[in-house]
Design a protein around this motif. Structure first.
Motif, PDB file in Angstrom:
ATOM      1  N   THR A  32       0.845  -1.182   0.000  1.00  0.00           N
ATOM      2  CA  THR A  32       0.000   0.000   0.000  1.00  0.00           C
ATOM      3  C   THR A  32       0.885   1.238   0.000  1.00  0.00           C
ATOM      4  OG1 THR A  32      -1.881   1.107   1.067  1.00  0.00           O
ATOM      5  CG2 THR A  32      -0.167   0.237   2.508  1.00  0.00           C
ATOM      6  N   VAL A  33       0.317   2.360  -0.374  1.00  0.00           N
ATOM      7  CA  VAL A  33       1.032   3.635  -0.359  1.00  0.00           C
ATOM      8  C   VAL A  33       0.138   4.635   0.363  1.00  0.00           C
ATOM      9  CG1 VAL A  33       1.864   5.569  -1.753  1.00  0.00           C
ATOM     10  CG2 VAL A  33       2.374   3.222  -2.442  1.00  0.00           C
ATOM     11  N   ARG A  34       0.672   5.209   1.430  1.00  0.00           N
ATOM     12  CA  ARG A  34      -0.109   6.152   2.231  1.00  0.00           C
ATOM     13  C   ARG A  34       0.828   7.060   3.010  1.00  0.00           C
ATOM     14  NH1 ARG A  34      -4.486   4.539   6.985  1.00  0.00           N
ATOM     15  NH2 ARG A  34      -5.165   6.660   7.470  1.00  0.00           N
ATOM     16  N   ASP A  35       0.577   8.359   2.953  1.00  0.00           N
ATOM     17  CA  ASP A  35       1.393   9.309   3.700  1.00  0.00           C
ATOM     18  C   ASP A  35       0.705  10.672   3.643  1.00  0.00           C
ATOM     19  OD1 ASP A  35       3.464  10.416   5.153  1.00  0.00           O
ATOM     20  OD2 ASP A  35       5.038   9.475   3.972  1.00  0.00           O
ATOM     21  N   THR A  36       1.423  11.701   4.055  1.00  0.00           N
ATOM     22  CA  THR A  36       0.903  13.058   3.970  1.00  0.00           C
ATOM     23  C   THR A  36       1.926  13.942   3.281  1.00  0.00           C
ATOM     24  OG1 THR A  36       1.816  13.713   6.121  1.00  0.00           O
ATOM     25  CG2 THR A  36      -0.412  12.783   6.108  1.00  0.00           C
ATOM     26  N   LEU A  37       1.473  15.075   2.767  1.00  0.00           N
ATOM     27  CA  LEU A  37       2.374  16.067   2.208  1.00  0.00           C
ATOM     28  C   LEU A  37       1.762  17.442   2.359  1.00  0.00           C
ATOM     29  CD1 LEU A  37       2.296  16.373  -1.668  1.00  0.00           C
ATOM     30  CD2 LEU A  37       0.539  15.160  -0.410  1.00  0.00           C
ATOM     31  N   VAL A  38       2.617  18.453   2.303  1.00  0.00           N
ATOM     32  CA  VAL A  38       2.169  19.843   2.273  1.00  0.00           C
ATOM     33  C   VAL A  38       2.461  20.367   0.879  1.00  0.00           C
ATOM     34  CG1 VAL A  38       2.447  22.163   3.218  1.00  0.00           C
ATOM     35  CG2 VAL A  38       2.608  20.183   4.735  1.00  0.00           C
ATOM     36  N   PHE A  39       1.425  20.709   0.128  1.00  0.00           N
ATOM     37  CA  PHE A  39       1.619  21.208  -1.230  1.00  0.00           C
ATOM     38  C   PHE A  39       2.327  22.561  -1.207  1.00  0.00           C
ATOM     39  CE2 PHE A  39      -2.153  18.457  -2.294  1.00  0.00           C
ATOM     40  CZ  PHE A  39      -1.496  17.653  -3.215  1.00  0.00           C
ATOM     41  N   PRO A  40       3.174  22.834  -2.196  1.00  0.00           N
ATOM     42  CA  PRO A  40       3.854  24.135  -2.243  1.00  0.00           C
ATOM     43  C   PRO A  40       2.904  25.310  -2.450  1.00  0.00           C
ATOM     44  CG  PRO A  40       4.311  22.841  -4.223  1.00  0.00           C
ATOM     45  CD  PRO A  40       3.641  21.929  -3.255  1.00  0.00           C
ATOM     46  N   ASN A  41       1.757  25.045  -3.081  1.00  0.00           N
ATOM     47  CA  ASN A  41       0.781  26.109  -3.340  1.00  0.00           C
ATOM     48  C   ASN A  41      -0.568  25.705  -2.751  1.00  0.00           C
ATOM     49  OD1 ASN A  41       2.533  27.778  -5.198  1.00  0.00           O
ATOM     50  ND2 ASN A  41       2.511  25.847  -6.311  1.00  0.00           N
ATOM     51  N   GLN A  42      -1.021  26.442  -1.755  1.00  0.00           N
ATOM     52  CA  GLN A  42      -2.251  26.089  -1.066  1.00  0.00           C
ATOM     53  C   GLN A  42      -3.479  26.587  -1.815  1.00  0.00           C
ATOM     54  OE1 GLN A  42      -2.188  23.903   1.377  1.00  0.00           O
ATOM     55  NE2 GLN A  42       0.022  23.923   0.969  1.00  0.00           N
ATOM     56  N   LYS A  90      -2.473  23.382   9.493  1.00  0.00           N
ATOM     57  CA  LYS A  90      -2.959  24.704   9.114  1.00  0.00           C
ATOM     58  C   LYS A  90      -2.235  25.233   7.876  1.00  0.00           C
ATOM     59  CE  LYS A  90      -4.426  27.610  12.279  1.00  0.00           C
ATOM     60  NZ  LYS A  90      -5.881  27.457  12.158  1.00  0.00           N
ATOM     61  N   LYS A  91      -1.052  24.673   7.605  1.00  0.00           N
ATOM     62  CA  LYS A  91      -0.354  25.006   6.359  1.00  0.00           C
ATOM     63  C   LYS A  91      -0.936  24.239   5.180  1.00  0.00           C
ATOM     64  CE  LYS A  91       4.192  25.963   8.413  1.00  0.00           C
ATOM     65  NZ  LYS A  91       5.580  25.439   8.542  1.00  0.00           N
ATOM     66  N   GLY A  92      -1.777  23.259   5.469  1.00  0.00           N
ATOM     67  CA  GLY A  92      -2.424  22.508   4.396  1.00  0.00           C
ATOM     68  C   GLY A  92      -1.937  21.090   4.227  1.00  0.00           C
ATOM     69  N   ARG A  93      -1.387  20.489   5.289  1.00  0.00           N
ATOM     70  CA  ARG A  93      -0.940  19.101   5.177  1.00  0.00           C
ATOM     71  C   ARG A  93      -2.108  18.218   4.763  1.00  0.00           C
ATOM     72  NH1 ARG A  93       1.523  16.341  10.348  1.00  0.00           N
ATOM     73  NH2 ARG A  93      -0.646  15.790  10.774  1.00  0.00           N
TER      74      ARG A  93
END
Length: 226
Positions: free
Chosen positions: A54-64, A152-155
């Motif tokens: 499986t593939v699962r994680d989080t990221l914060v996009f550079p542009n919200q 709050k940064k958009g993770r």
């Protein structure tokens, strides 16, 4: 499936069999926009995964592109002020009972590990809504200040579904295509980073982007590897 005339008109504007470099694909998606509201742009990444992979994680996009979300922190009352000062909308032990009673006026839930015995009992309520805190996504943690800051940064969480496809919002049609493209590239980079050690060479099978109502545009994802 029968499509409306506006959808068919959009299909006539481009070659739906062509694979575009990611920046161009995002431009095409914007050009195909035909509805009056600001559609979400979505990416669809099909992966070749083994039976137990499986593939699962989080990221914060550079542009919200999302509005600020309400964060609820399940924590002992002595840490509630810490959570509220960090930007949580709600915090404390009392919210276990409130949620149990059907209250769901929040977008994301975070929990400290010592609260998970109580929070775990809310599985029937939180699980159905995709709100259950999970250590794999960083929402079960003692560092609630850092978790709230990233959220709050958009993770954003991404995960492959049962068919091995990651479906995730990457922007809005109103955004500059270049910024949407940066988000798509960031997503692909993260998915490659999470490639299982024993995954096949053709781990990524296909990538497409589309607006909520528009047709899909194929992405030449191999260009991203160069």
């Amino acid at each position: 499936m029968k499509r409306g005339k506006n959808y068919r008109a959009a299909l006539a504007k481009y070659d739906p069999t062509q694979h575009y470099e990611v920046a161009k694909a995002c431009e095409v998606v914007k050009d195909l926009h035909y509805v009056k509201f600001d559609e979400t742009v979505e990416a669809h990444v099909a992966l070749k995964l083994g039976k137990n992979q499986t593939v699962r994680d989080t990221l914060v996009f550079p542009n919200q592109f999302r509005g600020e979300k309400k964060v609820l922190v399940f924590c002992r009352d002595e840490r509630a002020k810490e959570a509220l000062d960090a930007g949580a909308a709600y915090a404390g032990q009392e919210y276990v009972e409130k949620v149990k009673g059907g209250w769901l006026d929040f977008d994301i839930a975070v929990a400290t590990p010592d609260m998970m015995k109580d929070v775990g009992r809310l599985g029937m309520v939180l699980g159905r809504k995709g709100l259950m805190p999970n250590p794999k996504t960083g929402t079960v943690t003692n560092d609630i200040v850092a978790a709230i800051g990233e959220l709050k940064k958009g993770r954003t969480e991404y995960r492959a579904d049962k068919t091995g496809i990651v479906h995730i919002a990457v922007g809005k049609v109103s955004m500059e295509p270049a910024k949407v493209a940066e988000n798509v590239s960031a997503l692909l980079g993260e998915i490659m980073r999470k490639k299982p050690a024993d995954a096949k060479a053709d781990y990524v099978r296909s990538v497409s982007v589309s607006s909520s109502m528009g047709p899909g545009v194929w992405v030449d994802f191999k260009q991203e590897d160069k």
